[in-house]
Design a protein around this motif. Structure first.
Motif, PDB file in Angstrom:
ATOM      1  N   ARG A 154       0.814  -1.214   0.000  1.00  0.00           N
ATOM      2  CA  ARG A 154       0.000   0.000   0.000  1.00  0.00           C
ATOM      3  C   ARG A 154       0.845   1.260   0.000  1.00  0.00           C
ATOM      4  NH1 ARG A 154      -5.273  -0.272   3.125  1.00  0.00           N
ATOM      5  NH2 ARG A 154      -6.045  -2.339   2.649  1.00  0.00           N
ATOM      6  N   GLU A 191     -10.501   3.248  14.027  1.00  0.00           N
ATOM      7  CA  GLU A 191     -10.389   2.128  13.086  1.00  0.00           C
ATOM      8  C   GLU A 191     -11.679   1.338  12.913  1.00  0.00           C
ATOM      9  OE1 GLU A 191      -7.072   0.069  14.841  1.00  0.00           O
ATOM     10  OE2 GLU A 191      -5.649   1.113  13.553  1.00  0.00           O
ATOM     11  N   LEU A 210     -16.192   3.433   9.156  1.00  0.00           N
ATOM     12  CA  LEU A 210     -16.059   3.305   7.699  1.00  0.00           C
ATOM     13  C   LEU A 210     -16.551   4.614   7.080  1.00  0.00           C
ATOM     14  CD1 LEU A 210     -15.461   1.386   5.269  1.00  0.00           C
ATOM     15  CD2 LEU A 210     -17.882   0.782   5.321  1.00  0.00           C
ATOM     16  N   HIS A 211     -15.599   5.423   6.615  1.00  0.00           N
ATOM     17  CA  HIS A 211     -15.921   6.749   6.074  1.00  0.00           C
ATOM     18  C   HIS A 211     -15.630   6.748   4.589  1.00  0.00           C
ATOM     19  CE1 HIS A 211     -14.833  10.999   5.075  1.00  0.00           C
ATOM     20  NE2 HIS A 211     -15.962  11.217   5.738  1.00  0.00           N
ATOM     21  N   GLN A 212     -16.647   7.012   3.792  1.00  0.00           N
ATOM     22  CA  GLN A 212     -16.466   7.033   2.323  1.00  0.00           C
ATOM     23  C   GLN A 212     -15.771   5.763   1.853  1.00  0.00           C
ATOM     24  OE1 GLN A 212     -17.726   9.533   0.645  1.00  0.00           O
ATOM     25  NE2 GLN A 212     -17.440  11.484   1.711  1.00  0.00           N
ATOM     26  N   GLN A 213     -16.251   4.639   2.331  1.00  0.00           N
ATOM     27  CA  GLN A 213     -15.713   3.329   1.932  1.00  0.00           C
ATOM     28  C   GLN A 213     -14.258   3.111   2.374  1.00  0.00           C
ATOM     29  OE1 GLN A 213     -17.575   0.840   0.556  1.00  0.00           O
ATOM     30  NE2 GLN A 213     -19.198   2.318   0.991  1.00  0.00           N
ATOM     31  N   MET A 214     -13.819   3.856   3.368  1.00  0.00           N
ATOM     32  CA  MET A 214     -12.409   3.808   3.757  1.00  0.00           C
ATOM     33  C   MET A 214     -12.287   3.542   5.262  1.00  0.00           C
ATOM     34  SD  MET A 214      -9.392   4.727   2.299  1.00  0.00           S
ATOM     35  CE  MET A 214      -7.783   5.034   2.961  1.00  0.00           C
ATOM     36  N   TYR A 226      -9.535   3.802   8.188  1.00  0.00           N
ATOM     37  CA  TYR A 226      -8.228   4.422   8.407  1.00  0.00           C
ATOM     38  C   TYR A 226      -7.492   3.679   9.516  1.00  0.00           C
ATOM     39  CZ  TYR A 226      -9.644   8.302   5.461  1.00  0.00           C
ATOM     40  OH  TYR A 226     -10.028   9.064   4.397  1.00  0.00           O
ATOM     41  N   GLY A 280     -11.935  13.045   5.266  1.00  0.00           N
ATOM     42  CA  GLY A 280     -10.889  12.175   4.728  1.00  0.00           C
ATOM     43  C   GLY A 280      -9.543  12.647   5.219  1.00  0.00           C
ATOM     44  N   MET A 310      -2.957   9.770   3.875  1.00  0.00           N
ATOM     45  CA  MET A 310      -2.426   8.539   4.470  1.00  0.00           C
ATOM     46  C   MET A 310      -0.903   8.519   4.462  1.00  0.00           C
ATOM     47  SD  MET A 310      -4.774   6.748   5.752  1.00  0.00           S
ATOM     48  CE  MET A 310      -4.463   4.994   5.799  1.00  0.00           C
ATOM     49  N   ASP A 359       0.213  11.222  -2.997  1.00  0.00           N
ATOM     50  CA  ASP A 359      -0.174  10.098  -3.851  1.00  0.00           C
ATOM     51  C   ASP A 359       1.108   9.395  -4.287  1.00  0.00           C
ATOM     52  OD1 ASP A 359      -1.027   8.343  -5.738  1.00  0.00           O
ATOM     53  OD2 ASP A 359      -2.354   9.754  -6.771  1.00  0.00           O
TER      54      ASP A 359
END
Lengths: 131, 841
Positions: free
Chosen positions: B185, B281, B284-288, B290, B323, B326, B342
């Motif tokens: 990742r 953890e 689940l925020h916007q399919q994510m 963390y 968001g 990361m 990114d």
């Protein structure tokens, strides 16, 4: 007031009259800007040779902070022109003119007069009358 | 009365409490608020990010996030070891496994995550562990026996953390990853390849593209069977292959959850029930999901803002969570790895700047916008000191310099700005500490307003740097910058007698060649000197001329004056040199005989030598006469000088050793023995990565690799322990010694009096980068001079005690009294455990 002051002065002066000069060692036994310890009837006296200023000082060898015999092994120096010794154990410093602790702590050492005659160093020890 | 219930007392749950308290200046009680925190673990919240410190000696208590009694002081009700089993949303009540029912007006779910255990047969066998909680670590510690092999399932960020823990336990590690590369990742293939090579050089086996079919238990241990029909035999399996959100409570309460786990939340972090929030953890925020602490902290802050507004009767807070970046930087088994913005740019048009140095093990990738003006993200492996600055460039969309390649190519001598200069260009709004959400402006303002002068002060005042700690180097730079602006760069003169720094005085003495204290103070100082400047000048004279310190005994501290360590009661201790800690039976007998003859108390030192205590000053020359006759030399335990070079037994005996650490330690100790420095110097040589000699806690430490030696500098124990930093890797012996020569001479010349290498390095402008430039790349052009000066000191070495013993006038100084040969009658000992000790003071 004036009378009181006078009598106090006299009171202090009296024992100073009874000064016994104890032979320490020849000047040559001391390193330049060095020191030595005199043992006299169980009393330990640290003697300091400030060669650069031509002055001699003496104080009790016992550091009052932790009651350790060691001031003679401390480093000599001066602070604002006042001669001092730093105890080798925890670096407490004492004025060799007044005996007061120079870090401002409530500690004090006894000082002794020193004289040099014919190449010999003497320390003046007070004795009370009758001794 | 309003009731807030927080389910979960992990890092994020705890952060919510802190953030909420900070937003309620009058405290909980005055508002009629009851805050209850329920944690199922037996202990209060602890620092899971630094879990592997547990194996480096940190205790469970060290890792705790709040001091004992904190919750009670703040009026928080803390229930540990208690598990919430049910949420009754209609009645707004939670129920715990003890049957306790608690009403709530605000319910915060911070249930976190559990280790993801791959659904393969055999995970229930004894010897298979998750890597998640302190209890997991305690179980691993109880099971592990040094030298055994452990498989770590998972080659991602968490898996490599677990591998570090396995190494710290003294085990051999094999990392098993399903993907074709490590840290899929965060890293691209080239970065991952380099990381793999580095970890392999540290003795970690890396198995990629491996799908574990099952774990079998046999008499000899555990066997991982892979789908490619290969197998791996180990003694222990540690699973750290990712996380699974703890959403079972929410699921049972009928809250919306994601198909692959996680409690669904909106930008306000509200679940499908607006009185129930989820953070960290489990959310689940916007399919994510963390899995890092910084976004969890940001969520905690957002919810705390909403709850606080409601409690204070203010309009609803518009603080939302939209968001989180990361980006991450971490040290994996001593290797820096960072990934920011990114890192792959798979969907974004971009150009790539690449720097790969396989020799030094450095990989850097920057993704630039096609016009080359802005940074989009990147990857750093092997060296990540520029991470903070690069991340800020991405976040603040700062324009890149005209030659962006300077950002990845190591600076050459005289090129580029000094380290730390970069922070000056950051806007005030730049987020420096992302864990605590502290900006550059906040920090600089605090430094000015509160007159802060150090990092602990900044941490206390702003909380910056108290999370992952990754921003501390930037805090340092900001501090330097702010102090410079205030004109506070104070010159550290030696004392009232010298208006020079130690470095200036050193240079003067080297150039003009004074050889006595009197010459030095007459020329450069005033007065008689003192206990600060005399030993400092003595140290300079010793470093420059390497003459016998006993010749100027009256300017030495008492230990150097009598070449022994003064102890309670005024007697001295004697430490003969035992290079590398290697000693023969005959030498042990001699030391024993001397100790017996003079009735000395014996103790093994931390530096692998023997200390003999209770020697009267007049006994010192007599003791040394015998030791020298038996071939011993001064150990300089009394001096601000090289003490010992500790060693582990190394490849000659140890079945793990890869190099002869004892032999090298002896060589190093004999090279630098007697070297005077601003403070004492300690060193060690370890024969393999297990580091039994603890070289990383030394001023300079050497650790064997299968290719040569890694050189670490700037470590120390003491009141503020600090690990040494890697200066250079895989050196041959000659190069290693040359680098040590340069490092030591640079330190000796430039450090203040009584400043150890660790502190010196912490304050060295440009830090480790600068030091590496000077030592490895010779950026100052002084390397040859450093080496020559060191060689002169090595060539003029003499044993101080031999010279004293052989010189009657020097021996004469060792006496208690100047007017009589008597010994000090006040020295007294009392017996203890079959030996003597001085009377207590």
């Amino acid at each position: 007031m004036a009378m009181n002051e006078k009598s106090t002065f006299d009171g202090l002066k009296a024992p100073q009259a009874q000064l016994t000069w104890v032979k320490a060692a020849p000047v040559s036994a001391f390193a330049e800007n060095g020191s030595g310890c005199v043992l006299h009837e169980g009393e330990q006296i640290a003697v300091f040779n400030f060669t650069d200023t031509g002055r001699w000082f003496a104080c009790q060898n016992l550091c009052p902070h932790k009651q350790q015999m060691g001031l003679w092994r401390g480093l000599l120096g001066d602070q604002g022109g006042e001669p001092k010794v730093a105890c080798p154990f925890h670096k407490r410093t004492f004025s060799l003119e007044t005996g007061r602790n120079l870090q401002g702590e409530d500690l004090c050492v006894k000082t002794y007069p020193v004289k040099v005659e014919n190449g010999m160093v003497y320390v003046g020890i007070e004795t009370s009358e009758g001794q | 009365m309003k009731n807030i219930v927080v389910v979960g007392n992990g890092m994020v749950g705890h952060k919510f409490n802190e953030k909420l308290l900070a937003k309620l200046p009058d405290g909980l009680a005055n508002l009629g608020v009851c805050l209850t925190v329920i944690g199922e673990e037996p202990r209060p919240a602890y620092d899971r990010v630094h879990l592997s410190d547990f194996f480096n000696g940190a205790t469970a208590q060290d890792l705790e996030l709040a001091p004992p009694g904190w919750h009670a002081q703040q009026g928080i009700r803390l229930l540990t070891g208690e598990c919430v089993t049910e949420i009754d949303r209609a009645a707004r009540t939670v129920r715990t496994h003890t049957g306790r029912a608690l009403p709530y007006d605000f319910l915060i779910l911070a249930t976190g995550s559990a280790a993801f255990i791959p659904p393969v047969p055999g995970m229930e066998h004894p010897g298979v562990f998750a890597y998640r909680t302190i209890e997991d670590l305690e179980a691993m510690t109880a099971h592990a026996k040094p030298g055994q092999r452990a498989a770590v399932i998972g080659g991602g960020l968490l898996g490599l953390e677990a591998a570090k823990a396995v190494l710290d336990l003294g085990l051999q590690a094999s990392v098993v990853e399903f993907a074709p590369r490590l840290m899929p990742r965060q890293l691209d293939q080239a970065g991952a390849n380099l990381l793999k090579a580095k970890l392999e050089s540290l003795g970690i086996q890396i198995l990629l593209g491996k799908n574990t079919r099952c774990v079998e238990a046999g008499p000899g241990g555990l066997t991982l069977q892979f789908t490619d029909e290969q197998a791996l035999e180990v003694d222990m399996v540690v699973v750290s292959a990712g996380i699974r959100p703890r959403d079972e409570l929410a699921r049972q309460a009928g809250l919306a959850t994601g198909g692959r786990g996680g409690i669904v939340v909106n930008d306000h972090l509200q679940t499908s029930d607006p009185q129930v929030w989820a953070i960290g953890e489990c959310a689940l925020h916007q399919q994510m999901i963390y899995g890092l602490v910084a976004p969890g902290y940001d969520m905690a802050d957002a919810v705390a803002a909403q709850v606080a507004a409601a409690l204070l009767g203010q309009p609803p807070s518009d603080r939302v969570f939209t968001g989180f970046d990361m980006s991450t930087k971490l040290k994996l088994v001593g290797v820096d790895v960072a990934s920011f913005g990114d890192p792959f740019c798979e969907q974004t048009p971009h150009d790539v700047l690449l720097w790969e140095d396989r020799r030094r093990g450095v990989y850097k990738r920057l993704n630039l916008t096609p016009d080359g003006k802005y940074l989009l993200g990147g990857i750093l492996v092997g060296e990540a000191e520029s991470y903070n600055l690069l991340l800020q460039m991405v976040k603040n969309r700062m324009a890149l310099p005209p030659h962006p390649e300077d950002l990845v190519v190591p600076p050459r001598a005289g090129a580029g700005p000094e380290a730390g200069a970069g922070v000056a260009g950051l806007p005030d709004g730049a987020l420096v500490c992302s864990c605590e959400g502290v900006s550059k402006g906040d920090i600089c303002q605090a430094i000015d307003k509160e007159s802060l002068t150090d990092i602990p002060g900044i941490k206390k005042c702003t909380k910056a740097g108290t999370g992952c700690g990754g921003c501390v180097p930037m805090l340092n730079d900001l501090l330097t910058l702010s102090l410079k602006k205030q004109g506070k760069a104070v010159k550290r003169v030696l004392c009232e007698h010298f208006n020079y720094t130690r470095q200036e005085l050193y240079d003067l003495v080297r150039i003009n060649g004074e050889s006595t204290f009197r010459q030095v103070i007459n020329r450069y100082g005033t007065g008689c000197g003192c206990e600060v400047c005399k030993p400092a000048v003595a140290s300079i004279l010793a470093s420059v001329h390497n003459e016998l310190v006993a010749k100027q005994s009256v300017i030495q501290d008492t230990n150097d004056r009598f070449l022994a360590n003064i102890q309670k009661g005024g007697t001295y201790s004697v430490v003969p040199r035992v290079p590398g800690g290697e000693i023969t039976a005959q030498q042990l007998i001699v030391i024993g005989q001397v100790a017996q003859q003079f009735d000395l108390y014996c103790k093994i030192t931390g530096g692998q030598r023997i200390d003999l205590f209770g020697a009267r000053v007049e006994q010192l020359p007599l003791i040394w006469e015998q030791l020298i006759a038996a071939g011993f030399e001064s150990g300089h335990a009394y001096g601000k000088a090289l003490r010992t070079v500790k060693s582990c037994v190394g490849s000659t005996w140890c079945r793990y050793g890869v190099q002869d650490s004892v032999g090298f330690a002896i060589e190093v100790e004999n090279r630098y023995k007697g070297l005077r420095a601003p403070h004492k110097l300690k060193s060690a040589v370890s024969g393999c990565v297990r580091e039994c000699a603890e070289a990383q806690s030394k001023d300079f430490g050497i650790i064997a690799t299968d290719k040569g030696w890694n050189l670490y500098v700037g470590g120390n124990g003491g009141a503020k322990p600090q690990h040494a930093h890697l200066l250079a890797a895989d050196l041959d012996k000659a190069t290693c010694l040359r680098y040590i020569d340069r490092f030591l001479m640079y330190y000796i010349k430039t450090a203040g009096p009584l400043v150890r290498t660790a502190t010196w390095l912490n304050n060295l402008e440009g830090g480790m980068d600068h030091l590496r430039e000077v030592v490895v790349n010779d950026s100052l052009g002084l390397a040859a001079q450093f080496e020559q000066e060191m060689q002169q000191i090595v060539d003029t070495y003499h044993c101080e005690w031999r010279e004293v013993v052989e010189a009657p006038h020097l021996r004469a100084e060792f006496r208690s009294f100047i007017n009589t040969p008597e010994t000090d009658p006040t020295v007294a000992f009392v017996p203890e455990r079959g030996q003597k000790r001085p009377q207590a003071w």
